[in-house]
Design a protein around this motif. Sequence first.
Motif, PDB file in Angstrom:
ATOM      1  N   GLU A 106      11.831  14.622 -10.069  1.00  0.00           N
ATOM      2  CA  GLU A 106      11.873  15.236 -11.394  1.00  0.00           C
ATOM      3  C   GLU A 106      13.288  15.271 -11.951  1.00  0.00           C
ATOM      4  OE1 GLU A 106      10.298  19.129 -10.866  1.00  0.00           O
ATOM      5  OE2 GLU A 106      11.984  19.840  -9.643  1.00  0.00           O
ATOM      6  N   SER A 107      13.349  15.260 -13.264  1.00  0.00           N
ATOM      7  CA  SER A 107      14.622  15.411 -14.001  1.00  0.00           C
ATOM      8  C   SER A 107      15.627  14.307 -13.718  1.00  0.00           C
ATOM      9  CB  SER A 107      15.250  16.787 -13.689  1.00  0.00           C
ATOM     10  OG  SER A 107      14.340  17.824 -13.993  1.00  0.00           O
ATOM     11  N   SER A 108      15.156  13.093 -13.511  1.00  0.00           N
ATOM     12  CA  SER A 108      16.034  11.917 -13.374  1.00  0.00           C
ATOM     13  C   SER A 108      17.224  12.175 -12.445  1.00  0.00           C
ATOM     14  CB  SER A 108      16.548  11.470 -14.749  1.00  0.00           C
ATOM     15  OG  SER A 108      15.480  11.152 -15.604  1.00  0.00           O
ATOM     16  N   PRO A 109      17.005  12.265 -11.143  1.00  0.00           N
ATOM     17  CA  PRO A 109      18.087  12.575 -10.199  1.00  0.00           C
ATOM     18  C   PRO A 109      19.134  11.466 -10.135  1.00  0.00           C
ATOM     19  CG  PRO A 109      16.129  11.833  -9.029  1.00  0.00           C
ATOM     20  CD  PRO A 109      15.719  12.005 -10.454  1.00  0.00           C
ATOM     21  N   ARG A 110      20.321  11.830  -9.643  1.00  0.00           N
ATOM     22  CA  ARG A 110      21.393  10.847  -9.480  1.00  0.00           C
ATOM     23  C   ARG A 110      21.083   9.853  -8.366  1.00  0.00           C
ATOM     24  NH1 ARG A 110      23.747  15.905  -9.866  1.00  0.00           N
ATOM     25  NH2 ARG A 110      25.181  16.265 -11.595  1.00  0.00           N
ATOM     26  N   TYR A 111      20.332  10.293  -7.381  1.00  0.00           N
ATOM     27  CA  TYR A 111      20.043   9.470  -6.205  1.00  0.00           C
ATOM     28  C   TYR A 111      18.799   8.609  -6.417  1.00  0.00           C
ATOM     29  CZ  TYR A 111      17.012  13.551  -5.620  1.00  0.00           C
ATOM     30  OH  TYR A 111      16.103  14.555  -5.839  1.00  0.00           O
ATOM     31  N   GLU A 112      18.558   7.700  -5.464  1.00  0.00           N
ATOM     32  CA  GLU A 112      17.344   6.896  -5.437  1.00  0.00           C
ATOM     33  C   GLU A 112      16.479   7.342  -4.265  1.00  0.00           C
ATOM     34  OE1 GLU A 112      18.377   2.802  -5.232  1.00  0.00           O
ATOM     35  OE2 GLU A 112      19.422   2.782  -7.163  1.00  0.00           O
ATOM     36  N   VAL A 113      15.167   7.267  -4.428  1.00  0.00           N
ATOM     37  CA  VAL A 113      14.232   7.666  -3.392  1.00  0.00           C
ATOM     38  C   VAL A 113      13.456   6.443  -2.903  1.00  0.00           C
ATOM     39  CG1 VAL A 113      12.228   9.096  -2.811  1.00  0.00           C
ATOM     40  CG2 VAL A 113      13.974   9.964  -4.408  1.00  0.00           C
ATOM     41  N   THR A 114      13.331   6.320  -1.582  1.00  0.00           N
ATOM     42  CA  THR A 114      12.495   5.282  -0.987  1.00  0.00           C
ATOM     43  C   THR A 114      11.453   5.932  -0.097  1.00  0.00           C
ATOM     44  OG1 THR A 114      14.235   3.600  -1.010  1.00  0.00           O
ATOM     45  CG2 THR A 114      12.432   3.269   0.542  1.00  0.00           C
ATOM     46  N   VAL A 115      10.195   5.592  -0.313  1.00  0.00           N
ATOM     47  CA  VAL A 115       9.109   6.029   0.555  1.00  0.00           C
ATOM     48  C   VAL A 115       8.646   4.821   1.371  1.00  0.00           C
ATOM     49  CG1 VAL A 115       6.726   6.850   0.670  1.00  0.00           C
ATOM     50  CG2 VAL A 115       8.316   7.861  -0.977  1.00  0.00           C
ATOM     51  N   THR A 116       8.648   4.961   2.687  1.00  0.00           N
ATOM     52  CA  THR A 116       8.152   3.903   3.560  1.00  0.00           C
ATOM     53  C   THR A 116       6.779   4.306   4.071  1.00  0.00           C
ATOM     54  OG1 THR A 116      10.392   3.299   4.227  1.00  0.00           O
ATOM     55  CG2 THR A 116       8.585   2.539   5.632  1.00  0.00           C
ATOM     56  N   THR A 117       5.775   3.465   3.835  1.00  0.00           N
ATOM     57  CA  THR A 117       4.409   3.796   4.184  1.00  0.00           C
ATOM     58  C   THR A 117       3.716   2.619   4.855  1.00  0.00           C
ATOM     59  OG1 THR A 117       2.236   4.397   3.282  1.00  0.00           O
ATOM     60  CG2 THR A 117       3.696   3.155   1.839  1.00  0.00           C
ATOM     61  N   ASN A 118       2.722   2.927   5.698  1.00  0.00           N
ATOM     62  CA  ASN A 118       1.922   1.857   6.301  1.00  0.00           C
ATOM     63  C   ASN A 118       0.800   1.418   5.372  1.00  0.00           C
ATOM     64  OD1 ASN A 118      -0.266   3.709   6.630  1.00  0.00           O
ATOM     65  ND2 ASN A 118       0.471   4.301   8.660  1.00  0.00           N
ATOM     66  N   GLY A 119       0.693   2.063   4.220  1.00  0.00           N
ATOM     67  CA  GLY A 119      -0.214   1.606   3.184  1.00  0.00           C
ATOM     68  C   GLY A 119      -1.661   2.027   3.309  1.00  0.00           C
ATOM     69  N   LYS A 120      -2.007   2.744   4.365  1.00  0.00           N
ATOM     70  CA  LYS A 120      -3.401   3.130   4.545  1.00  0.00           C
ATOM     71  C   LYS A 120      -3.860   4.092   3.434  1.00  0.00           C
ATOM     72  CE  LYS A 120      -3.798   0.705   8.255  1.00  0.00           C
ATOM     73  NZ  LYS A 120      -4.564  -0.563   8.214  1.00  0.00           N
ATOM     74  N   ARG A 121      -2.892   4.809   2.862  1.00  0.00           N
ATOM     75  CA  ARG A 121      -3.207   5.704   1.743  1.00  0.00           C
ATOM     76  C   ARG A 121      -2.277   5.410   0.569  1.00  0.00           C
ATOM     77  NH1 ARG A 121      -4.374  11.772   3.921  1.00  0.00           N
ATOM     78  NH2 ARG A 121      -4.208  12.070   1.676  1.00  0.00           N
ATOM     79  N   ILE A 122      -2.041   4.130   0.340  1.00  0.00           N
ATOM     80  CA  ILE A 122      -1.098   3.716  -0.690  1.00  0.00           C
ATOM     81  C   ILE A 122      -1.507   4.199  -2.080  1.00  0.00           C
ATOM     82  CG2 ILE A 122      -2.235   1.477  -1.050  1.00  0.00           C
ATOM     83  CD1 ILE A 122       1.563   2.214  -1.177  1.00  0.00           C
ATOM     84  N   ASP A 123      -2.812   4.376  -2.322  1.00  0.00           N
ATOM     85  CA  ASP A 123      -3.257   4.800  -3.651  1.00  0.00           C
ATOM     86  C   ASP A 123      -2.824   6.225  -3.976  1.00  0.00           C
ATOM     87  OD1 ASP A 123      -4.388   2.363  -4.250  1.00  0.00           O
ATOM     88  OD2 ASP A 123      -6.346   2.893  -3.420  1.00  0.00           O
ATOM     89  N   ASP A 124      -2.412   6.982  -2.965  1.00  0.00           N
ATOM     90  CA  ASP A 124      -1.865   8.316  -3.230  1.00  0.00           C
ATOM     91  C   ASP A 124      -0.533   8.233  -3.972  1.00  0.00           C
ATOM     92  OD1 ASP A 124      -4.042   9.245  -1.904  1.00  0.00           O
ATOM     93  OD2 ASP A 124      -2.979  10.090  -0.191  1.00  0.00           O
ATOM     94  N   CYS A 125       0.050   7.049  -4.012  1.00  0.00           N
ATOM     95  CA  CYS A 125       1.332   6.841  -4.701  1.00  0.00           C
ATOM     96  C   CYS A 125       1.135   6.286  -6.118  1.00  0.00           C
ATOM     97  CB  CYS A 125       2.205   5.863  -3.915  1.00  0.00           C
ATOM     98  SG  CYS A 125       2.677   6.409  -2.259  1.00  0.00           S
ATOM     99  N   GLU A 126      -0.106   6.125  -6.529  1.00  0.00           N
ATOM    100  CA  GLU A 126      -0.386   5.395  -7.774  1.00  0.00           C
ATOM    101  C   GLU A 126       0.331   5.973  -8.983  1.00  0.00           C
ATOM    102  OE1 GLU A 126      -4.200   3.608 -10.277  1.00  0.00           O
ATOM    103  OE2 GLU A 126      -4.530   4.985  -8.591  1.00  0.00           O
TER     104      GLU A 126
END
Length: 286
Positions: free
Chosen positions: A83-103
């Motif tokens: 939220e609120s356009s942070p200065r940092y970058e975020v990476t989520v690493t997933t095995n993809g079994k529930r990838i649609d939760d990231c939609e």
Amino acid sequence: MDEFGQFLQAVEINPTELCNLQCTFCPRAHGYPNQNLHMSIETAKTIRQQLEDIKFAGKIYIAGRGEPTLTKNFPEILRVFLESSPRYEVTVTTNGKRIDDCEEFYGHPNLQIKYDLYATDVKEQERVYKKYGDVPNLKINKKPDWGLLYNDLPSGVGEFKQLKRESQGNLQGLTNRGGFLGETGYEITDASCVKVLTIIYINWNGEYNLCCDDWEPISLSNIWEESIADYVENNLILNKYREQLICQNSREDLHACSNCNRNSPVKNEDKEKVNFIFKMREMTDD
């Protein structure tokens, strides 16, 4: 944050102790327990605020020892960090079994989603690439479960084998997770480790752990008793590791480090800076 803070590049967050796979190269296939433990929204908000306090502009990796998308209230927690356009970058690493939760986060400018695809079936691989290949902030990495030994690798993966030999881990496999998966396998001539200098690791409950390779984790402190700013600069246990690993070039008798086969030495110029910091602190203490 004017001494060790200058080196901080990333924060790795372990939001859950649950996983829905048991890959042979992972401690979860070798006795590491699955536990129904999750980061709270309050803990996520506290981490976010402390990162804002130090104007952190590096990277946040949401990965850790579990599968992030299994985290209770995962979308809400991810929103906290985005939220609120942070200065940092975020990476989520997933095995993809529930990838649609990231939609809802597809295309988010501050988020990178790394989809480690472990499916060996060609049709399943094609389905995944067809469905998700055009998502702008999602990167699919094919990762067949090849096991711990390079000798077990199938034919046609010579480039991968050579890459791993030239980068990190020993000739017997990937990193041994701080010794959890076995012996080092070869002598590491430069025992320093960049992880204790450039990355901090925060567990689901707000505890600081040593790093992602320590799968028998010890608590170095927590975000409630020691803010991120204080931890990075002054934590006694972390600084003990830094001094021995970087200044003395030794992993002897250090929990996890003494058996770890990760080869990630600190640059010489940064070693000099760390040595200078400790020397100046000794003079001040005197």
